[in-house]
Design a protein around this motif. Structure first.
Motif, PDB file in Angstrom:
ATOM      1  N   THR A 185       0.499  -8.203   2.073  1.00  0.00           N
ATOM      2  CA  THR A 185       1.675  -8.513   2.037  1.00  0.00           C
ATOM      3  C   THR A 185       2.036  -8.511   0.541  1.00  0.00           C
ATOM      4  O   THR A 185       1.145  -8.471  -0.424  1.00  0.00           O
ATOM      5  N   CYS A 186       3.408  -8.442   0.267  1.00  0.00           N
ATOM      6  CA  CYS A 186       3.865  -8.417  -1.126  1.00  0.00           C
ATOM      7  C   CYS A 186       5.320  -8.998  -1.017  1.00  0.00           C
ATOM      8  O   CYS A 186       5.834  -9.022  -0.005  1.00  0.00           O
ATOM      9  N   LYS A 246       3.031   0.949   3.693  1.00  0.00           N
ATOM     10  CA  LYS A 246       4.175   0.647   4.664  1.00  0.00           C
ATOM     11  C   LYS A 246       5.429   1.433   4.437  1.00  0.00           C
ATOM     12  O   LYS A 246       5.388   2.302   3.442  1.00  0.00           O
ATOM     13  N   CYS A 286       7.114  -0.604   0.758  1.00  0.00           N
ATOM     14  CA  CYS A 286       6.438  -1.064  -0.245  1.00  0.00           C
ATOM     15  C   CYS A 286       5.138  -0.351  -0.036  1.00  0.00           C
ATOM     16  O   CYS A 286       4.789   0.283   0.654  1.00  0.00           O
ATOM     17  N   CYS A 301       7.802  -6.964   1.478  1.00  0.00           N
ATOM     18  CA  CYS A 301       7.652  -7.131   3.042  1.00  0.00           C
ATOM     19  C   CYS A 301       7.528  -8.703   3.370  1.00  0.00           C
ATOM     20  O   CYS A 301       7.340  -8.931   4.616  1.00  0.00           O
ATOM     21  N   CYS A 359       1.989  -1.796   0.333  1.00  0.00           N
ATOM     22  CA  CYS A 359       0.934  -2.570   1.073  1.00  0.00           C
ATOM     23  C   CYS A 359       0.195  -1.697   1.978  1.00  0.00           C
ATOM     24  O   CYS A 359       0.804  -0.772   2.657  1.00  0.00           O
TER      25      CYS A 359
END
Ligand code: ZN
Length: 476
Positions: A38-39, A20, A23, A42, A25
């Motif tokens: 997700t993290c 992304k 990040c 995000c 991901c």
């Protein structure tokens, strides 16, 4: 009819990137369960810090160069503040002043000839999550949210209001898609990879912004609907108000969402967690990696292979098709290749909703070689192509199995004699000057030979026989 003014804001996902925009991901979420890519970044959790994906910036520069834009010296991110459930942080990291590039253009082949559609700006931003409405957006009782898409790198391409018809808007999007695919930064087949906001007004009136149209055909349909709606209002003496509308793809109509808020409502301010990026010094290196783009390829095809501009235009419309043509054209006559690929094969593929990867260039070479050697007729060649697409196999095996070997000239000649003897009325018509009688006779011979005779040879033979024995039918 009043002049129509259309401008587009096209959001394309830079979905060839592995991660992304801010990040690490993965962007390969299309077959995943919701919220599994997700993290903290995000998901917008407090304290999480974004880090700019350098490859995303490079890809954005690539696109900007291909769109003939001025690349800025440096660029920076802003926070665009608004509240919507798909936006985790309550703001979107986007660009405002100092976008990555400005003042570009795309040359468009319109009905009034070649025209430059100006690109106002190209900027980067993060994708929000995905809202799933159960049923239609205005009737749905609740919405579901999936944050897998949250933070995917988006590129927004904003045009000047240079488009005049819904069809031009579609042509523009096709051209943009074409360029992005040549650059290898974009896969248009992925769901949600392209979303368009279309601004449309009729001369003298206020504009409506149709938000979030998610298909190429949808843009044309939404605009067609909106132009009719605005024209009807004007005709009834009702003022067109500036507003944001939603396109209901299923019903093919636009619906008012809200009267348009001004840009200042977003309270843009510089993103304090990201430093400005110097980009000018990357441009030269990136320029060297640019591939041959569609317009250049179209010119080269016409020049190098001597094919028509129309064929070149079709062939460059997909990179895969262009490569396919070049592979085949190095083995057999380029003009024959262009005709059969652009006019025949492309049509058969479209009909079956397939792309060029469904057909082997080696098979095309074999078919064209048989055609050149007169082993099969044109009709036979079409049948081989269809059979390969529908059933698979190899050209030579299909020719054998379906009995498509072109029959010898003397067999055609026998059939011609038989048909002349069996159709005295048509022969008389021919001598009376009715040209369609010849077509009828050719058709009868083709029927007799089950399509394996060459229609041009048959036509020639028929004319010869008819001229040599003008009174044949009277003696009979
Ligand atoms: Zn993440």
């Amino acid at each position: 009819m009043k002049e129509v003014i259309i401008g587009l804001e096209v959001h394309v996902q830079l979905n060839k990137l592995r991660s992304k925009l801010f990040c690490s991901c993965s962007t390969q979420y299309h077959d995943s369960e919701p919220d599994t890519h997700t993290c903290p970044v995000c998901l917008g959790l407090p304290g999480a810090l974004p880090v700019t994906n350098g490859k995303a910036v490079d890809n954005a520069i690539k696109v900007a160069l291909a769109l003939n834009c001025n690349i800025e010296e440096w660029t920076m991110f802003y926070r665009k503040n608004y509240y919507y459930p798909d936006l985790v942080k309550g703001f979107q990291i986007s660009q405002y002043d100092y976008p990555i590039a400005t003042n570009g253009s795309i040359s468009l082949d319109t009905e009034d000839g070649e025209r430059a559609i100006r690109i106002k700006r190209v900027h980067m931003e993060e994708d929000p999550g995905r809202l799933v409405h159960v049923g239609t957006i205005d009737k749905s009782k609740y919405s579901l949210i999936d944050y897998n898409r949250s933070g995917v790198a988006l590129l927004e391409v904003v045009t000047e209001p240079d488009l005049r018809t819904p069809k031009e808007a579609r042509l523009f999007l096709n051209k943009l898609k074409n360029i992005l695919e040549y650059l290898d930064v974009f896969d248009s087949s992925l769901e949600g990879s392209l979303r368009v906001d279309a601004n449309v007004s009729i001369a003298g009136g206020k504009r409506a912004e149709i938000k979030n149209i998610s298909s190429y055909k949808g843009v044309e349909k939404a605009l067609l609907f909106e132009i009719v709606r605005q024209n009807n209002l004007v005709r009834r003496g009702v003022k067109v108000v500036q507003e944001t509308r939603h396109f209901d793809e299923v019903r093919g109509i636009t619906i008012s969402l809200r009267t348009k808020e001004g840009e200042e409502d977003y309270r843009y301010f510089p993103e304090p967690d990201l430093v400005p990026i110097t980009i000018r010094d990357r441009v030269d290196d990136i320029k060297k990696t640019l591939p041959e783009l569609p317009d250049a390829k179209r010119q080269r095809f016409a020049l190098q292979y001597g094919i028509s501009d129309n064929h070149a235009k079709v062939l460059i419309s997909e990179l895969g098709l262009a490569n396919f043509f070049e592979t085949v054209a190095t083995e057999v006559d380029a003009n024959l290749s262009a005709t059969w690929i652009a006019d025949v094969l492309k049509g058969e593929l479209n009909y079956r909703d397939l792309d060029i990867s469904a057909f082997s260039p080696a098979h095309m070479v074999q078919i064209l070689q048989m055609l050149k050697k007169d082993t099969i007729t044109e009709k036979g060649a079409v049948q081989v192509i269809r059979t390969l697409l529908d059933e698979g196999g190899t050209p030579s095996e299909i020719v054998k199995r379906k009995g498509l070997l072109k029959i010898a000239a003397d067999v055609s000649e026998n059939a011609v004699f038989e048909v002349l003897a069996e159709n005295p009325a048509a022969v008389q018509d021919y001598h009376d000057g009715k040209d369609e009688a010849l077509n009828f006779l050719v058709g009868q011979v083709m029927k007799k030979t089950r399509g394996r005779a060459d229609p041009r040879t048959v036509s020639k033979l028929l004319k010869e026989k008819l001229q040599n024995a003008p009174d044949n039918h009277r003696e009979a």
